[in-house]
Design an enzyme around this catalytic site. Structure first.
Site, PDB file in Angstrom:
ATOM      1  N   HIS A 114       0.845  -1.204   0.000  1.00 24.52           N
ATOM      2  CA  HIS A 114       0.000   0.000   0.000  1.00 24.52           C
ATOM      3  C   HIS A 114       0.885   1.261   0.000  1.00 24.52           C
ATOM      4  CE1 HIS A 114      -3.656  -2.179   0.492  1.00 24.52           C
ATOM      5  NE2 HIS A 114      -3.524  -2.471   1.768  1.00 24.52           N
ATOM      6  N   ARG A 118     -16.935  -7.624   1.305  1.00 25.55           N
ATOM      7  CA  ARG A 118     -18.131  -6.996   1.856  1.00 25.55           C
ATOM      8  C   ARG A 118     -19.239  -7.067   0.814  1.00 25.55           C
ATOM      9  NH1 ARG A 118     -20.615  -1.958   2.425  1.00 25.55           N
ATOM     10  NH2 ARG A 118     -19.287  -1.210   0.747  1.00 25.55           N
TER      11      ARG A 118
HETATM   12  P1  A3P Z   1     -16.554  -3.201  -0.675  1.00 26.89           P
HETATM   13  O1  A3P Z   1     -16.228  -2.897   0.751  1.00 26.89           O
HETATM   14  O2  A3P Z   1     -17.019  -1.994  -1.424  1.00 26.89           O
HETATM   15  O3  A3P Z   1     -17.439  -4.362  -0.856  1.00 26.89           O
HETATM   16  P2  A3P Z   1      -9.188  -4.394  -0.748  1.00 26.89           P
HETATM   17  O4  A3P Z   1      -9.096  -5.734  -1.377  1.00 26.89           O
HETATM   18  O5  A3P Z   1      -8.265  -3.390  -1.368  1.00 26.89           O
HETATM   19  O6  A3P Z   1      -9.116  -4.465   0.713  1.00 26.89           O
HETATM   20  O7  A3P Z   1     -10.623  -3.844  -1.135  1.00 26.89           O
HETATM   21  C1  A3P Z   1     -11.754  -4.423  -0.575  1.00 26.89           C
HETATM   22  C2  A3P Z   1     -12.919  -4.192  -1.498  1.00 26.89           C
HETATM   23  O8  A3P Z   1     -12.836  -5.078  -2.621  1.00 26.89           O
HETATM   24  C3  A3P Z   1     -14.218  -4.495  -0.793  1.00 26.89           C
HETATM   25  O9  A3P Z   1     -15.173  -3.608  -1.388  1.00 26.89           O
HETATM   26  C4  A3P Z   1     -14.447  -5.957  -1.197  1.00 26.89           C
HETATM   27  O10 A3P Z   1     -15.778  -6.380  -1.064  1.00 26.89           O
HETATM   28  C5  A3P Z   1     -14.000  -5.916  -2.645  1.00 26.89           C
HETATM   29  N1  A3P Z   1     -13.608  -7.227  -3.162  1.00 26.89           N
HETATM   30  C6  A3P Z   1     -12.964  -8.220  -2.494  1.00 26.89           C
HETATM   31  N2  A3P Z   1     -12.800  -9.270  -3.308  1.00 26.89           N
HETATM   32  C7  A3P Z   1     -13.325  -8.948  -4.500  1.00 26.89           C
HETATM   33  C8  A3P Z   1     -13.475  -9.651  -5.745  1.00 26.89           C
HETATM   34  N3  A3P Z   1     -13.037 -10.880  -5.900  1.00 26.89           N
HETATM   35  N4  A3P Z   1     -14.092  -8.997  -6.757  1.00 26.89           N
HETATM   36  C9  A3P Z   1     -14.557  -7.743  -6.613  1.00 26.89           C
HETATM   37  N5  A3P Z   1     -14.455  -7.039  -5.453  1.00 26.89           N
HETATM   38  C10 A3P Z   1     -13.845  -7.628  -4.418  1.00 26.89           C
END
Ligand code: A3P
Length: 336
Positions: free
Chosen positions: A141, A300
């Site tokens: 990050h 989520r």
């Molecule tokens: P939301 O909270 O809007 O649902 P990171 O991976 O950078 O932590 O980001 C998390 C976000 O990516 C969350 O968004 C999560 O639900 C979503 N996410 C996780 N896995 C995913 C996937 N396979 N495809 C699309 N979105 C995904």
């Protein structure tokens, strides 16, 4: 001024005295930095023009000092909550597809994506030997301008993903609030965290400077840095999977395309598939060595535009205006 998360708290008892000394030195550096009250009741520290939570900053300082990439390494860079988990799954599945029937790909079905691709400033800062050198993927990050010089001056490729600021913020708020609740800490109200975010204060923030750093670098070194957005990846995942494979130097063959390999990988990495795997529903992991996290917290809703269900139209317009102002003249317009 003392760090509110003492470095000793994030070290395993078995770790070397040398490592503890080093952490103590980082705490001393931190005590000289400007700080503000952050999201988890912890302070955020301003270091090289970005805000950091203590555990991120210690890891960053450590890798800035010690980390050396392999020449074949590919870095997956992102601001938190912008699609890191998805990008990890896709790149890992694409890179390891020749072993589809072997153990590497099935590990995505039994290990969560963050355990398949490790974080530079967390797991690798704590122990560089943590990595599987056969998998050339590392995630981070860390903002572009703060990356270890050894990475910037290398020929290593970087894939950056970002997302609409409003959706990233909502995702971040839920993530942090869940973490806080699981630690029996009452989360800060969304409005308060929003105010901080709009002032650039978040772990690795300001968000816009994070995005701009990688955007400008991708314009300067297009062969080295691939700049993606969550929304465009959602719109046409197949085209992006193909682009990712090309960029990583492992393009899909015609035969693979005809056999539906791209689609198989997309399905395996989809939100629906990953979020329903046992390991991601009920497993736990550690972001640093102090906080066990439910894997389900990384999944989520996985939708674009969910901010509308959580922010007022005024809040949305305010963040859009800030982003527009900050990105002005950069040539970048993030999808909304
Ligand atoms: P939301 O909270 O809007 O649902 P990171 O991976 O950078 O932590 O980001 C998390 C976000 O990516 C969350 O968004 C999560 O639900 C979503 N996410 C996780 N896995 C995913 C996937 N396979 N495809 C699309 N979105 C995904």
């Amino acid at each position: 001024m003392e760090s509110s998360l003492p470095s000793t708290q994030i070290l395993d008892s078995g770790e070397s005295a040398e490592r503890k000394n080093e952490a103590k030195n980082y705490s001393e550096v931190m005590s000289t930095l400007p700080k503000v009250k952050g999201l988890r009741g912890n302070d955020f520290y301003l270091y090289q023009r970005f805000w950091y939570a203590p555990f991120s900053l210690e890891g960053l300082m450590s890798v800035q000092e010690h980390f050396n990439p392999q020449s074949t390494d590919i870095f997956l860079a992102s601001f938190p909550k912008t699609g890191t988990t998805w990008l990890k799954a896709l790149t890992f599945a694409i890179l390891t597809r020749s072993r589809l029937s072997g153990s590497t790909t099935s590990s995505l079905l039994t290990k969560m994506p963050h355990d398949c691709v490790l974080f530079l400033e967390f797991q690798l800062a704590q122990n560089p030997g943590n990595r599987d050198s056969a998998i050339p993927l590392i995630s981070t990050h860390v903002p572009y301008s703060c990356l270890p010089k050894s990475i910037i001056s290398s020929s290593c490729k970087i894939i950056y993903i970002c997302r609409d600021a409003k959706d990233s913020f909502v995702s971040l708020w839920y993530f942090v609030a869940k973490l806080q609740r699981s630690n029996n800490v009452e989360p800060l109200p969304l409005e308060e965290v929003f105010e901080l975010f709009c002032n650039g204060i978040a772990n690795y923030g300001p968000y816009w400077d994070h995005v701009l750093g990688y955007w400008r670098a991708s314009l300067e070194f297009p062969e080295k840095i691939l700049f993606l957005t969550y929304e465009e990846m959602m719109k046409d995942t197949a085209a992006h999977a193909t682009k990712l494979a090309e960029f990583m130097g492992c393009s899909f063959t015609l035969e693979e395309e005809e056999e539906g390999e791209v689609q198989k990988i997309i399905s395996m990495c989809s939100f629906e598939k990953l979020s329903n795997l046992e390991v991601n529903k009920n497993g736990k992991r550690r972001l640093d060595t102090s906080i066990p996290i439910q894997n389900s917290i990384y999944f989520r809703r996985g939708k674009r535009g969910d901010w509308e269900n959580h922010l007022t139209p005024e809040m949305g317009a305010r963040l859009d205006d800030i982003m527009e102002q900050k990105l002005k003249g950069s040539g970048l317009k993030l999808p909304r």
